[in-house]
Design an enzyme around this catalytic site. Structure first.
Site, PDB file in Angstrom:
ATOM      1  N   HIS A 191       0.828  -1.222   0.000  1.00 46.93           N
ATOM      2  CA  HIS A 191       0.000   0.000   0.000  1.00 46.93           C
ATOM      3  C   HIS A 191       0.863   1.274   0.000  1.00 46.93           C
ATOM      4  O   HIS A 191       0.476   2.298   0.543  1.00 46.93           O
ATOM      5  CB  HIS A 191      -0.966  -0.024   1.193  1.00 46.93           C
ATOM      6  CG  HIS A 191      -0.303  -0.065   2.543  1.00 46.93           C
ATOM      7  ND1 HIS A 191      -0.854  -0.701   3.625  1.00 46.93           N
ATOM      8  CD2 HIS A 191       0.871   0.451   2.987  1.00 46.93           C
ATOM      9  CE1 HIS A 191      -0.044  -0.558   4.669  1.00 46.93           C
ATOM     10  NE2 HIS A 191       0.997   0.130   4.309  1.00 46.93           N
ATOM     11  N   HIS A 214      10.306  -4.059   3.760  1.00 45.77           N
ATOM     12  CA  HIS A 214      10.731  -2.661   3.693  1.00 45.77           C
ATOM     13  C   HIS A 214      11.143  -2.133   5.059  1.00 45.77           C
ATOM     14  O   HIS A 214      10.609  -2.535   6.080  1.00 45.77           O
ATOM     15  CB  HIS A 214       9.712  -1.745   3.032  1.00 45.77           C
ATOM     16  CG  HIS A 214       8.345  -1.578   3.658  1.00 45.77           C
ATOM     17  ND1 HIS A 214       7.529  -2.619   4.011  1.00 45.77           N
ATOM     18  CD2 HIS A 214       7.646  -0.456   3.954  1.00 45.77           C
ATOM     19  CE1 HIS A 214       6.383  -2.146   4.471  1.00 45.77           C
ATOM     20  NE2 HIS A 214       6.421  -0.830   4.473  1.00 45.77           N
ATOM     21  N   GLU A 261       4.153  -5.401   8.551  1.00 46.01           N
ATOM     22  CA  GLU A 261       2.832  -5.181   7.939  1.00 46.01           C
ATOM     23  C   GLU A 261       2.281  -6.473   7.331  1.00 46.01           C
ATOM     24  O   GLU A 261       1.067  -6.620   7.185  1.00 46.01           O
ATOM     25  CB  GLU A 261       2.913  -4.093   6.857  1.00 46.01           C
ATOM     26  CG  GLU A 261       3.108  -2.691   7.424  1.00 46.01           C
ATOM     27  CD  GLU A 261       3.088  -1.591   6.367  1.00 46.01           C
ATOM     28  OE1 GLU A 261       2.955  -0.429   6.754  1.00 46.01           O
ATOM     29  OE2 GLU A 261       3.212  -1.879   5.160  1.00 46.01           O
ATOM     30  N   HIS A 290      -1.186   4.954   9.644  1.00 43.95           N
ATOM     31  CA  HIS A 290       0.213   5.344   9.830  1.00 43.95           C
ATOM     32  C   HIS A 290       0.280   6.659  10.598  1.00 43.95           C
ATOM     33  O   HIS A 290       0.809   7.657  10.108  1.00 43.95           O
ATOM     34  CB  HIS A 290       0.904   5.474   8.476  1.00 43.95           C
ATOM     35  CG  HIS A 290       0.884   4.231   7.645  1.00 43.95           C
ATOM     36  ND1 HIS A 290      -0.247   3.774   6.995  1.00 43.95           N
ATOM     37  CD2 HIS A 290       1.861   3.330   7.359  1.00 43.95           C
ATOM     38  CE1 HIS A 290       0.043   2.663   6.345  1.00 43.95           C
ATOM     39  NE2 HIS A 290       1.303   2.363   6.553  1.00 43.95           N
TER      40      HIS A 290
HETATM   41  C1  DHB Z   1       6.462   3.362   2.302  1.00 46.19           C
HETATM   42  C2  DHB Z   1       5.792   2.140   2.414  1.00 46.19           C
HETATM   43  C3  DHB Z   1       4.764   1.979   3.319  1.00 46.19           C
HETATM   44  O1  DHB Z   1       4.074   0.807   3.506  1.00 46.19           O
HETATM   45  C4  DHB Z   1       4.363   3.038   4.089  1.00 46.19           C
HETATM   46  O2  DHB Z   1       3.318   2.866   4.902  1.00 46.19           O
HETATM   47  C5  DHB Z   1       5.030   4.266   4.016  1.00 46.19           C
HETATM   48  C6  DHB Z   1       6.082   4.419   3.110  1.00 46.19           C
HETATM   49  C7  DHB Z   1       7.551   3.552   1.322  1.00 46.19           C
HETATM   50  O3  DHB Z   1       7.984   2.590   0.688  1.00 46.19           O
HETATM   51  O4  DHB Z   1       7.989   4.691   1.120  1.00 46.19           O
HETATM   52 FE    FE Z   2       2.562   1.008   5.394  1.00 49.35          FE
END
Ligand code: DHB
Ligand code: FE
Length: 287
Positions: free
Chosen positions: A12, A193, A241, A59
């Protein structure tokens, strides 16, 4: 009766939302990300779900450190749009299905899941980016949405096992709703990530693809036992996540039929993963 006809998992990433909103999906960096959703858009236009239960995390856009619900269900008629970073996206408001949501809330709580009930809430990229990836840029979203917000931002998040069990309980709740509704469950977020610190930008494609493999098979249950520390070490601080995908997977039952899979690296700081699964028991008329 209401029935869960499919599960969708997707990252997302907020930069995906900004790319769509600014008309840049055809740029060379982004085109391969979006190409993986062409099949999905066509598929969902034919599926025409009535309601989508979207499992996502806020978030620090709607919630903050004052209140951190582990599992929350939106029971409102509508949800406004909010966001961090680029700010609220220019997308349609999200329309709820209060009757089904209250039914699910009652069923879950009597099933011993102590949900937080939310009657007023705005939703951020965790929920709106998956809608855009699946439906593009319509005037109004063509489905009603029941948000299930999961805390994966502040330690401690729920375990993968508990997430799977919540998915099973959601399936029982949907199956006991008397109205004839085509319901999908979406799990959002991931894949690997990390957004900050020395390991920012960490991607573990091998681990991600093993996760996608297992999600797509009848052995998906083995994912229930992955401890938080493995997500952290192997997939970065935000890889947690992915426990939200297990809520979707638990809702489909043991047997699944994979319909579509997409993986692309990188997009922003994150590996993009996407799956569409059919609960195998209900797919007899499909294949
Ligand atoms: C990014 C990915 C995420 O899932 C998020 O909530 C905020 C930033 C990113 O890759 O920049
Ligand atoms: Fe996220």
């Amino acid at each position: 009766m209401a029935r869960i006809s499919a599960g969708v998992a997707t990252s997302h990433i907020p930069a995906i939302g900004a790319t769509i909103d600014n008309g840049k999906t055809g740029e060379p960096y982004w085109a391969p990300v979006f190409a993986g959703y062409d099949w999905s858009k066509q598929w969902i236009a034919e599926e025409k779900p009535d309601v989508v239960i979207i499992v996502y995390n806020d978030h620090a856009s709607a919630f903050d450190m004052r209140i951190i619900p582990t599992f929350a269900i939106g029971c409102a008629d509508r949800y406004g749009i909010c966001d961090e970073g680029w700010g609220p996206r220019p997308v349609p408001e999200v329309i709820g299905h209060a009757d089904l949501a209250w039914h699910i809330a009652q069923s879950l709580i009597l099933d011993e899941f102590d949900m937080t009930i939310i009657n007023e809430m705005d939703v951020d990229h965790g929920l709106t980016v998956p809608l855009s990836l699946m439906f593009g840029q319509p005037e109004a979203w063509p489905v009603k949405v029941i948000p299930i917000a999961v805390n994966v931002v502040t330690y401690p998040p729920p375990s993968g096992n508990r997430c799977w069990q919540l998915g099973e309980a959601i399936a029982r709740a949907v199956a006991s709703f008397p109205e004839d509704l085509n319901v999908q469950v979406w799990g959002t977020g991931g894949m690997s990530h990390q957004l900050q610190g020395p390991r920012a930008g960490l991607i573990n494609a091998e681990w991600d693809n093993r996760f996608l493999d297992l999600m797509s098979t009848n052995d998906g249950e083995t994912l229930r036992t992955i401890p938080h520390i493995e997500y952290l070490r192997e997939t970065g601080s935000e890889g947690i996540e992915m426990v939200m995908w297990l809520i979707m997977r638990g809702a489909l039952g043991r047997m699944v039929k994979p319909l579509h899979r997409h993986y692309h690296v990188p997009a922003s700081n994150t590996a993009v993963g996407h799956l569409i699964l059919r609960p195998a028991e209900s797919s007899s008329s499909e294949v």
